[in-house]
Design a protein around this motif. Structure first.
Motif, mmCIF file in Angstrom:
data_model
loop_
_atom_site.group_PDB
_atom_site.id
_atom_site.type_symbol
_atom_site.label_atom_id
_atom_site.label_comp_id
_atom_site.label_asym_id
_atom_site.label_seq_id
_atom_site.Cartn_x
_atom_site.Cartn_y
_atom_site.Cartn_z
ATOM 1 N N LEU A 99 1.029 -1.451 0.210
ATOM 2 C CA LEU A 99 0.123 0.287 -0.227
ATOM 3 C C LEU A 99 0.510 1.298 -0.146
ATOM 4 O O LEU A 99 0.425 2.144 -0.696
ATOM 5 C CB LEU A 99 -0.922 0.018 1.080
ATOM 6 C CG LEU A 99 -1.922 -1.414 0.822
ATOM 7 C CD1 LEU A 99 -2.923 -0.978 2.258
ATOM 8 C CD2 LEU A 99 -3.401 -0.502 -0.147
ATOM 9 N N ARG A 100 2.363 0.960 0.550
ATOM 10 C CA ARG A 100 2.541 2.591 0.826
ATOM 11 C C ARG A 100 3.144 2.713 -0.319
ATOM 12 O O ARG A 100 3.605 3.604 -1.019
ATOM 13 C CB ARG A 100 4.287 1.832 1.791
ATOM 14 C CG ARG A 100 3.808 3.018 2.850
ATOM 15 C CD ARG A 100 5.052 3.217 3.887
ATOM 16 N NE ARG A 100 5.592 1.595 4.446
ATOM 17 C CZ ARG A 100 5.289 0.392 5.480
ATOM 18 N NH1 ARG A 100 4.310 0.831 6.377
ATOM 19 N NH2 ARG A 100 5.829 -0.125 5.692
ATOM 20 N N GLU A 147 2.634 1.325 -3.842
ATOM 21 C CA GLU A 147 0.438 2.217 -4.268
ATOM 22 C C GLU A 147 0.783 3.690 -4.600
ATOM 23 O O GLU A 147 0.154 4.641 -5.334
ATOM 24 C CB GLU A 147 -0.094 1.312 -3.821
ATOM 25 C CG GLU A 147 -0.137 -0.227 -4.970
ATOM 26 C CD GLU A 147 -1.196 -1.132 -3.931
ATOM 27 O OE1 GLU A 147 -1.848 -0.268 -3.812
ATOM 28 O OE2 GLU A 147 -1.516 -2.406 -4.763
ATOM 29 N N ALA A 148 0.847 4.415 -2.681
ATOM 30 C CA ALA A 148 0.725 5.271 -2.469
ATOM 31 C C ALA A 148 1.478 6.479 -3.033
ATOM 32 O O ALA A 148 1.245 7.514 -3.544
ATOM 33 C CB ALA A 148 0.711 5.513 -0.726
ATOM 34 N N ARG A 149 3.038 5.378 -3.298
ATOM 35 C CA ARG A 149 4.518 6.299 -3.617
ATOM 36 C C ARG A 149 3.914 7.039 -4.963
ATOM 37 O O ARG A 149 4.438 7.791 -5.536
ATOM 38 C CB ARG A 149 5.694 5.863 -2.910
ATOM 39 C CG ARG A 149 6.968 6.901 -3.147
ATOM 40 C CD ARG A 149 8.285 6.068 -2.574
ATOM 41 N NE ARG A 149 8.111 5.606 -0.903
ATOM 42 C CZ ARG A 149 7.816 3.855 -0.513
ATOM 43 N NH1 ARG A 149 7.816 3.186 -1.746
ATOM 44 N NH2 ARG A 149 8.029 4.705 0.673
ATOM 45 N N ALA A 209 1.547 6.239 -7.046
ATOM 46 C CA ALA A 209 0.426 7.526 -6.954
ATOM 47 C C ALA A 209 0.267 8.948 -6.716
ATOM 48 O O ALA A 209 0.473 9.759 -7.754
ATOM 49 C CB ALA A 209 -0.671 7.024 -6.216
ATOM 50 N N ALA A 210 1.275 8.793 -5.981
ATOM 51 C CA ALA A 210 1.612 10.901 -5.962
ATOM 52 C C ALA A 210 2.827 10.948 -7.032
ATOM 53 O O ALA A 210 2.622 11.921 -7.005
ATOM 54 C CB ALA A 210 2.486 10.530 -4.137
#
Length: 175
Positions: free
Chosen positions: A42-43, A45-47, A49-50
């Motif tokens: 998740l981290r 994926e979030a990175r 996406a960011a």
């Protein structure tokens, strides 16, 4: 109420308790590993996406800046062209004024009467011998027959001469 177990029953259940405790610890460790793996995923994926959002925002900002720059450049070009045309118009009007002034100065010379006769002859060639010919207040003549008119005044002749010299005048702007 439940009865306390005997020591023998308690001892017999010890391996079951140890096995259950080991199984619970193993399952807890497995759940913790899965949670860690999912958290890492998740981290990441979030990175990602960011990073995409930042790249998209940068691209949008660059596109906006490019569009704004293009608008400014077009506006600057139009303003420069407007200024150049205004300056050219001013210079042309000054040239026209001087040409008219030079033509008007002919009226006070000895050669003017010969020029005037030629202008009258020309008007009669264009309109016929019955043409009404009058002196223009600016020098030269004005002639008419019915609704047909010929302007051979000195300012009109100067304007026509200037108009015929268009290529030479246009060369002044590129020099």
């Amino acid at each position: 109420m439940s009865r306390p177990l005997s020591a023998a029953a308690d001892a017999a259940l010890e391996p079951v308790r140890v096995a259950l405790l080991a199984a619970a610890r193993a399952e807890a460790a497995d759940v913790a590993r899965q949670a860690e793996t999912q958290s890492n995923r998740l981290r990441e994926e979030a990175r990602c996406a960011a990073d995409r959002m930042i790249a998209d925002a940068r691209a949008a900002g660059e596109a906006t800046a490019t569009a704004a720059l293009a608008v400014r450049l077009a506006r600057s070009r139009r303003e420069a062209r407007r200024s150049a045309l205004s300056a050219q118009r001013g210079l042309y009007e000054e040239l026209r004024r001087r040409c008219r002034q030079a033509a008007a100065s002919i009226a006070g010379t000895a050669e003017y009467e010969l020029l005037r006769r030629r202008l009258v002859d020309r008007a009669r060639e264009q309109l016929g011998m019955e043409a009404d010919v009058v002196d223009s207040p600016d020098g030269g003549i004005l002639a008419s027959v019915g609704s047909r008119r010929v302007d051979l005044s000195l300012p009109a002749l100067a304007d026509r001469a200037l108009a015929r010299s268009g290529p030479e005048v246009a060369a002044l702007w590129t020099a």
